[in-house]
Design a protein around this motif. Structure first.
Motif, PDB file in Angstrom:
ATOM      1  N   GLU A 151       0.825  -1.188   0.000  1.00  0.00           N
ATOM      2  CA  GLU A 151       0.000   0.000   0.000  1.00  0.00           C
ATOM      3  C   GLU A 151       0.871   1.253   0.000  1.00  0.00           C
ATOM      4  OE1 GLU A 151      -2.373   0.456   3.475  1.00  0.00           O
ATOM      5  OE2 GLU A 151      -0.719   0.100   4.836  1.00  0.00           O
ATOM      6  N   GLY A 152       0.298   2.344  -0.460  1.00  0.00           N
ATOM      7  CA  GLY A 152       1.021   3.598  -0.479  1.00  0.00           C
ATOM      8  C   GLY A 152       0.119   4.722  -0.902  1.00  0.00           C
ATOM      9  N   SER A 168       5.100  11.193  -7.330  1.00  0.00           N
ATOM     10  CA  SER A 168       5.882  10.661  -6.222  1.00  0.00           C
ATOM     11  C   SER A 168       4.914  10.318  -5.094  1.00  0.00           C
ATOM     12  CB  SER A 168       6.925  11.680  -5.745  1.00  0.00           C
ATOM     13  OG  SER A 168       6.284  12.836  -5.229  1.00  0.00           O
ATOM     14  N   PHE A 169       5.158   9.226  -4.391  1.00  0.00           N
ATOM     15  CA  PHE A 169       4.328   8.850  -3.249  1.00  0.00           C
ATOM     16  C   PHE A 169       5.110   7.910  -2.360  1.00  0.00           C
ATOM     17  CE2 PHE A 169       3.377   6.066  -6.797  1.00  0.00           C
ATOM     18  CZ  PHE A 169       3.334   4.790  -6.267  1.00  0.00           C
ATOM     19  N   HIS A 170       4.701   7.804  -1.092  1.00  0.00           N
ATOM     20  CA  HIS A 170       5.412   6.890  -0.207  1.00  0.00           C
ATOM     21  C   HIS A 170       4.748   5.520  -0.227  1.00  0.00           C
ATOM     22  CE1 HIS A 170       2.412   7.602   2.992  1.00  0.00           C
ATOM     23  NE2 HIS A 170       2.629   8.900   2.870  1.00  0.00           N
ATOM     24  N   SER A 171       5.595   4.506  -0.331  1.00  0.00           N
ATOM     25  CA  SER A 171       5.142   3.127  -0.347  1.00  0.00           C
ATOM     26  C   SER A 171       6.344   2.248   0.004  1.00  0.00           C
ATOM     27  CB  SER A 171       4.624   2.758  -1.730  1.00  0.00           C
ATOM     28  OG  SER A 171       4.195   1.432  -1.769  1.00  0.00           O
ATOM     29  N   PRO A 172       6.259   1.395   1.011  1.00  0.00           N
ATOM     30  CA  PRO A 172       5.050   1.058   1.755  1.00  0.00           C
ATOM     31  C   PRO A 172       4.677   2.139   2.756  1.00  0.00           C
ATOM     32  CG  PRO A 172       6.903  -0.159   2.631  1.00  0.00           C
ATOM     33  CD  PRO A 172       7.401   0.569   1.412  1.00  0.00           C
ATOM     34  N   SER A 174       3.492   1.756   5.710  1.00  0.00           N
ATOM     35  CA  SER A 174       3.736   1.390   7.106  1.00  0.00           C
ATOM     36  C   SER A 174       5.066   1.902   7.635  1.00  0.00           C
ATOM     37  CB  SER A 174       3.665  -0.123   7.274  1.00  0.00           C
ATOM     38  OG  SER A 174       4.603  -0.745   6.428  1.00  0.00           O
ATOM     39  N   THR A 175       6.042   2.160   6.764  1.00  0.00           N
ATOM     40  CA  THR A 175       7.361   2.580   7.236  1.00  0.00           C
ATOM     41  C   THR A 175       7.764   3.971   6.769  1.00  0.00           C
ATOM     42  OG1 THR A 175       8.470   1.633   5.316  1.00  0.00           O
ATOM     43  CG2 THR A 175       8.164   0.190   7.232  1.00  0.00           C
ATOM     44  N   TYR A 176       7.142   4.483   5.728  1.00  0.00           N
ATOM     45  CA  TYR A 176       7.490   5.792   5.143  1.00  0.00           C
ATOM     46  C   TYR A 176       8.946   5.854   4.693  1.00  0.00           C
ATOM     47  CZ  TYR A 176       3.231   7.173   7.572  1.00  0.00           C
ATOM     48  OH  TYR A 176       1.953   7.255   8.040  1.00  0.00           O
ATOM     49  N   GLU A 177       9.571   4.690   4.493  1.00  0.00           N
ATOM     50  CA  GLU A 177      11.000   4.675   4.187  1.00  0.00           C
ATOM     51  C   GLU A 177      11.298   4.807   2.708  1.00  0.00           C
ATOM     52  OE1 GLU A 177      12.411   1.083   5.913  1.00  0.00           O
ATOM     53  OE2 GLU A 177      12.253   1.828   7.961  1.00  0.00           O
ATOM     54  N   ALA A 178      10.326   4.563   1.860  1.00  0.00           N
ATOM     55  CA  ALA A 178      10.602   4.562   0.430  1.00  0.00           C
ATOM     56  C   ALA A 178       9.717   5.565  -0.285  1.00  0.00           C
ATOM     57  CB  ALA A 178      10.361   3.168  -0.147  1.00  0.00           C
ATOM     58  N   VAL A 179      10.316   6.303  -1.187  1.00  0.00           N
ATOM     59  CA  VAL A 179       9.546   7.168  -2.080  1.00  0.00           C
ATOM     60  C   VAL A 179       9.555   6.507  -3.448  1.00  0.00           C
ATOM     61  CG1 VAL A 179       9.361   9.420  -3.182  1.00  0.00           C
ATOM     62  CG2 VAL A 179      10.129   9.251  -0.804  1.00  0.00           C
ATOM     63  N   THR A 180       8.370   6.286  -3.991  1.00  0.00           N
ATOM     64  CA  THR A 180       8.221   5.650  -5.293  1.00  0.00           C
ATOM     65  C   THR A 180       7.875   6.724  -6.315  1.00  0.00           C
ATOM     66  OG1 THR A 180       7.468   3.593  -4.290  1.00  0.00           O
ATOM     67  CG2 THR A 180       6.889   3.946  -6.597  1.00  0.00           C
ATOM     68  N   TYR A 181       8.455   6.608  -7.500  1.00  0.00           N
ATOM     69  CA  TYR A 181       8.132   7.511  -8.612  1.00  0.00           C
ATOM     70  C   TYR A 181       7.546   6.673  -9.736  1.00  0.00           C
ATOM     71  CZ  TYR A 181      11.084  10.870  -6.206  1.00  0.00           C
ATOM     72  OH  TYR A 181      11.612  11.723  -5.269  1.00  0.00           O
TER      73      TYR A 181
END
Length: 194
Positions: A151-152, A168-172, A174-181
């Motif tokens: 989810e993200g 750009s959005f954060h996924s997953p 639950s951790t906010y550790e990754a930004v997906t483009y």
């Protein structure tokens, strides 16, 4: 706040926050309409309590962006998100895209049956709508997404220097550790992930 450079220092130019004191509001997003008037679009549960269904709201702003001008308009309720089981206590991350035709797309996030996700709604009548909600979520755990199946949300649309539309959005979530483009295709009055 205002500053001449992204690094700061920033000076407060408004008389505190511009949303109502008793509203649980978040993610104020600047939108400039076709007439050049600035608006703030934001998610809020208004004064209905933290457990209430949230709403997407908008208000025209003063030219110096320090206050609301006129009334606050409720654009739609969070439970209108597809696959939400008529409950959605989170409405956040509004981002507006204007097609050449003038049609607007509003991406926003909340919690549906498939976790935190990105919905998209459309208006042919400006920021005050009415808004038509796409049955297809722009991003969720059920998206055709070869990069990330978690989810993200909290997406932001932007155009690259070479003219591509990206989100750009954060996924997953639950951790906010990754930004997906992801690249977004805007055609025939709709948005979809490439």
């Amino acid at each position: 706040f205002r500053c001449d450079t992204p690094e700061g220092p920033y000076d407060l130019i408004s008389d505190g926050h511009v949303t109502p004191d008793n509203w649980n509001s978040c993610d104020g997003t600047l939108y400039v309409d076709e007439n050049g008037d600035p608006w703030m679009i934001f998610g809020t549960s208004m004064d209905r309590g933290f457990d209430a269904n949230a709403v997407m709201a908008a208000s025209k702003m003063s030219a110096d962006l320090t206050s609301f001008v006129g009334e606050i308009h409720i654009l739609f309720e969070g439970y209108e998100m597809p696959h939400s089981n008529n409950t959605n206590k989170t409405v956040d991350a509004p981002c507006v895209y204007r097609f050449e035709s003038g049609r607007l797309a509003l991406t926003w996030s909340g919690f549906g049956d498939f976790g935190y996700c990105i919905a998209v709604s459309y208006s042919d009548n400006g920021i005050l709508g009415p808004w038509e909600h796409s049955e297809d979520l722009l991003f969720s755990t059920i998206s055709d997404n070869p990069i990330c199946y978690q989810e993200g949300g909290h997406g932001r649309l932007f155009e690259t220097f070479d003219g591509r539309l990206l989100m750009s959005f954060h996924s997953p979530n639950s951790t906010y550790e990754a930004v997906t483009y992801r690249e977004v295709i805007a055609e025939n009055g709709t948005l979809r992930l490439k």
